[in-house]
Design an enzyme around this catalytic site. Sequence first.
Site, PDB file in Angstrom:
ATOM      1  N   HIS A   1     -19.083  16.210  16.134  1.00  0.00           N
ATOM      2  CA  HIS A   1     -19.077  16.098  14.674  1.00  0.00           C
ATOM      3  C   HIS A   1     -18.093  17.091  14.075  1.00  0.00           C
ATOM      4  O   HIS A   1     -17.535  17.935  14.775  1.00  0.00           O
ATOM      5  CB  HIS A   1     -20.490  16.352  14.121  1.00  0.00           C
ATOM      6  CG  HIS A   1     -20.927  17.784  14.231  1.00  0.00           C
ATOM      7  ND1 HIS A   1     -21.388  18.338  15.395  1.00  0.00           N
ATOM      8  CD2 HIS A   1     -20.952  18.795  13.317  1.00  0.00           C
ATOM      9  CE1 HIS A   1     -21.678  19.611  15.207  1.00  0.00           C
ATOM     10  NE2 HIS A   1     -21.422  19.934  13.954  1.00  0.00           N
TER      11      HIS A   1
ATOM     12  N   HIS B   1     -17.139  19.117   9.908  1.00  0.00           N
ATOM     13  CA  HIS B   1     -17.581  19.326   8.520  1.00  0.00           C
ATOM     14  C   HIS B   1     -16.540  20.136   7.774  1.00  0.00           C
ATOM     15  O   HIS B   1     -15.642  20.724   8.375  1.00  0.00           O
ATOM     16  CB  HIS B   1     -18.961  19.998   8.449  1.00  0.00           C
ATOM     17  CG  HIS B   1     -19.248  20.950   9.575  1.00  0.00           C
ATOM     18  ND1 HIS B   1     -18.696  22.191   9.635  1.00  0.00           N
ATOM     19  CD2 HIS B   1     -20.012  20.804  10.700  1.00  0.00           C
ATOM     20  CE1 HIS B   1     -19.133  22.799  10.749  1.00  0.00           C
ATOM     21  NE2 HIS B   1     -19.912  21.987  11.414  1.00  0.00           N
TER      22      HIS B   1
ATOM     23  N   GLU C   1     -17.935  27.147  10.578  1.00  0.00           N
ATOM     24  CA  GLU C   1     -19.218  27.345  11.273  1.00  0.00           C
ATOM     25  C   GLU C   1     -19.138  28.593  12.142  1.00  0.00           C
ATOM     26  O   GLU C   1     -18.250  28.722  12.964  1.00  0.00           O
ATOM     27  CB  GLU C   1     -19.529  26.124  12.142  1.00  0.00           C
ATOM     28  CG  GLU C   1     -20.725  26.312  13.075  1.00  0.00           C
ATOM     29  CD  GLU C   1     -21.049  25.031  13.858  1.00  0.00           C
ATOM     30  OE1 GLU C   1     -20.900  23.925  13.294  1.00  0.00           O
ATOM     31  OE2 GLU C   1     -21.433  25.136  15.038  1.00  0.00           O
TER      32      GLU C   1
ATOM     33  N   HIS D   1     -21.942  46.437  -0.683  1.00  0.00           N
ATOM     34  CA  HIS D   1     -20.730  45.850  -0.102  1.00  0.00           C
ATOM     35  C   HIS D   1     -19.744  45.568  -1.224  1.00  0.00           C
ATOM     36  O   HIS D   1     -20.107  44.941  -2.221  1.00  0.00           O
ATOM     37  CB  HIS D   1     -21.076  44.598   0.691  1.00  0.00           C
ATOM     38  CG  HIS D   1     -22.068  44.898   1.771  1.00  0.00           C
ATOM     39  ND1 HIS D   1     -21.701  45.365   3.009  1.00  0.00           N
ATOM     40  CD2 HIS D   1     -23.431  44.892   1.758  1.00  0.00           C
ATOM     41  CE1 HIS D   1     -22.781  45.614   3.721  1.00  0.00           C
ATOM     42  NE2 HIS D   1     -23.857  45.327   2.984  1.00  0.00           N
TER      43      HIS D   1
ATOM     44  N   GLU E   1     -24.279  39.438   0.761  1.00  0.00           N
ATOM     45  CA  GLU E   1     -24.763  39.598   2.146  1.00  0.00           C
ATOM     46  C   GLU E   1     -25.871  38.607   2.424  1.00  0.00           C
ATOM     47  O   GLU E   1     -26.802  38.457   1.630  1.00  0.00           O
ATOM     48  CB  GLU E   1     -25.286  41.028   2.346  1.00  0.00           C
ATOM     49  CG  GLU E   1     -26.026  41.246   3.668  1.00  0.00           C
ATOM     50  CD  GLU E   1     -26.432  42.702   3.883  1.00  0.00           C
ATOM     51  OE1 GLU E   1     -25.782  43.593   3.301  1.00  0.00           O
ATOM     52  OE2 GLU E   1     -27.397  42.945   4.622  1.00  0.00           O
TER      53      GLU E   1
ATOM     54  N   HIS F   1     -28.706  48.511  -1.744  1.00  0.00           N
ATOM     55  CA  HIS F   1     -29.876  48.173  -0.920  1.00  0.00           C
ATOM     56  C   HIS F   1     -29.973  49.081   0.299  1.00  0.00           C
ATOM     57  O   HIS F   1     -29.003  49.714   0.700  1.00  0.00           O
ATOM     58  CB  HIS F   1     -29.834  46.701  -0.485  1.00  0.00           C
ATOM     59  CG  HIS F   1     -28.576  46.291   0.221  1.00  0.00           C
ATOM     60  ND1 HIS F   1     -27.376  46.102  -0.432  1.00  0.00           N
ATOM     61  CD2 HIS F   1     -28.303  46.052   1.534  1.00  0.00           C
ATOM     62  CE1 HIS F   1     -26.446  45.743   0.434  1.00  0.00           C
ATOM     63  NE2 HIS F   1     -26.963  45.719   1.631  1.00  0.00           N
TER      64      HIS F   1
ATOM     65  N   GLU G   1     -26.495  41.107   9.478  1.00  0.00           N
ATOM     66  CA  GLU G   1     -25.896  41.007   8.136  1.00  0.00           C
ATOM     67  C   GLU G   1     -24.676  40.109   8.292  1.00  0.00           C
ATOM     68  O   GLU G   1     -23.841  40.367   9.153  1.00  0.00           O
ATOM     69  CB  GLU G   1     -25.413  42.376   7.645  1.00  0.00           C
ATOM     70  CG  GLU G   1     -26.444  43.476   7.666  1.00  0.00           C
ATOM     71  CD  GLU G   1     -25.838  44.852   7.329  1.00  0.00           C
ATOM     72  OE1 GLU G   1     -24.634  44.934   7.013  1.00  0.00           O
ATOM     73  OE2 GLU G   1     -26.575  45.835   7.412  1.00  0.00           O
TER      74      GLU G   1
HETATM   75 MN    MN Z   1     -21.098  21.976  13.308  1.00  0.00          MN
HETATM   76 MN    MN Z   2     -25.906  45.587   3.518  1.00  0.00          MN
END
Ligand code: MN
Ligand code: MN
Length: 387
Positions: A103, A105, A109, A282, A287, A326, A340
């Site tokens: 597949h 997209h 990824e 950041h 995040e 944070h 993270e």
């Molecule tokens: Mn995929």
């Molecule tokens: Mn962080």
Amino acid sequence: MNKQPQDPPENANRVPQPIRDGAGATDPGPRDVMRDLENPDLLVPPTTDAGTVPNLKFSFSDTHMRLEPGGWSREITARELPISTTIAGVNMRLTPGGVRELHWHKQAEWAFMIVGRARITAVDQNGRNFIADVGVGDLWYFPPGIPHSIQGLAEGCEFLLVFDDGNFSDNDTFSITDCFAHTPKDVLSANFGVPESAFANIPSEQVYMFQRSAPGPLSTQKVSSPAGTVPRSFSHRMLAQQPIRTLGGTVRITDSSKFPITTISAAFVEVEPGAMRELHWHPNTDEWQYYLQGTGRMTAFASASKARTFDFRAGDVGYVPFAYGHYIQNTGDKKLIFLEVFKSSYYADVSLNQWMALTPRELVEDTLNVGPALMNALRKEKWPVVK
Ligand code: MN
Ligand code: MN
């Protein structure tokens, strides 16, 4: 029902109540005590929490499980966690031989292997291919639009997929079976130069996932392309990186400086019991977090008197909007491990401690009305990330 403050202390210990220092009252109505026990900082927020901050947590346990021959998948997208505009996450299991079909997209990824091993394949726009086996702690990255597949090896596998768009859904990918099913058979015949009868038994709709036997060794599935293999590897052994070690834990950071193809960066953070990931933010993007082991809590400071604290455990996803301050504190008795993840080719964070230590002492002391002890301590430490 009808728990009151005068109830025996043993009940009070088992059933937490939304009471803090003379504020609040018992919760005698319908309630889910198991969830209240899992979320002590929602039931009784620290007094520093204030204002309206959006939800920053969603558990994979609250998602729809897509069960298929060959495994399962479930996802947390902006549908489940609306604040998560930059990233969608998918948790997927493949049995030994289970195939996530060929597949592609629109989104990039990025993946982290949690358990077991898989064989991944891809071919880029220049006909250069990539076929590799990945194991626990390994990453892969497929650029947007590049077709690929994943198959569980003899031990099967479970992994985390991260896509650089919160509105991505793994149910809406471009699949090869779907493509075939929606192309006229005479066109397939003309395209491939074989009779239409060759396509008599193709699937009539998208398959998505299916069960086959586990593939043989990698050497038996080599395909040699005249254009060669992809110039920048699509996989990376994240946990083979030497970690940054501190007294409180370890951090491994993987961005394009270590994994050149990637446009998604990540930190693999291990926090010992009693320790914490220090206060920071950041300077580049939101995040997205995935909790792999243990329990922790995080307060997100949202400026303008707003802050909200969340409790996390293995299988949860957390989210921190761009620039929100944070920390993540280990609240359990075993090591807390989380990822993270950032929609950014480079990793960046700003340490509160480092900022203060490198600013003129008088300015910081006069602003916060603190004595010299704080600045003395800050200038001695090495801003250790996890402490
Ligand atoms: Mn995929
Ligand atoms: Mn962080």
